[in-house]
Scaffold this active site. Structure first.
Site: not given
Ligand code: GAR
Length: 188
Positions: A12-14, A84, A87, A101, A103, A175
């Site tokens: 969940g950092s994003n 993951l 949808i 999304n 990716h 960013e």
């Molecule tokens: C992110 O790098 C995102 O791009 C990826 O999961 C990570 C989640 O990081 N998404 C996928 O691979 C979707 N196919 P986070 O939990 O630290 O935000």
């Protein structure tokens, strides 16, 4: 004010970055987090950030439960930040062109079912790519196939490990993702 729901399956950092970015926004409100993973790090983050979080299972996701919950919360946009599961059609139909999304690769390369997180970065290294990047796109019923809104890339050297690629990608994600969400929401 536009209300956002953020779906995340992992750390969940994003999701946290997006909350920080819109903290004092007059136009965007992060209303709700949702996760399919009762062990996900995003649950701790939600508590710390004081955002309510709903954990759901596959059956709820495939029924009307989640769409109803989003409607009850007057959600305008759905953000997938490391989510993951595919949808389901009813959710895509309830939020046409309003699901976004991120990716961790330059789609259409390294996308599709099973291509997520470290699997993507390992594939980039195994394929001897000289660059990778991030893609922000609208979501349809297929994995990683909706219209591309934004991409950013970075070089990959022959010494890079999958972890190095992941780190470079995460810097770009943090960013750009909140900024691109803001642009999308404020032009519509
Ligand atoms: C992110 O790098 C995102 O791009 C990826 O999961 C990570 C989640 O990081 N998404 C996928 O691979 C979707 N196919 P986070 O939990 O630290 O935000």
């Amino acid at each position: 004010m536009k209300n956002l729901a953020i779906f995340a399956s992992g750390s969940g950092s994003n999701a946290e970055r997006i909350v920080e970015y819109f903290q004092n926004s007059a136009t965007v409100n992060i209303k709700l987090f949702l996760t399919n993973n009762p062990e996900a790090g995003v649950i701790e983050r939600a508590k710390r950030l004081e955002i309510s979080i709903r954990v759901f299972d596959r059956q709820e996701f495939k029924s009307e439960t989640i769409v109803d919950l989003l409607k009850e919360n007057e959600i305008d946009w759905v953000i997938l930040a490391g989510f993951l599961w595919l949808i389901p059609k009813n959710l895509v139909a309830a939020f046409p062109n309003k699901i976004v999304n991120i990716h961790p690769a330059l789609l259409p390369k390294f996308g599709g079912k099973g291509m997520y997180g470290h699997f993507v970065h390992e594939a980039v290294i195994a394929n001897k790519e000289t660059e990778s990047g991030i893609t922000i796109h609208l979501v349809n019923e297929h994995y990683d196939e909706g219209a591309i809104i934004f991409q950013a890339s970075f070089p990959v050297s022959s010494e890079d490990t999958p972890e190095d690629v992941a780190r470079k990608g995460q810097v770009l994600e943090h960013e750009h993702f909140p900024r691109i969400i803001e642009q999308l929401i404020t032009v519509k």
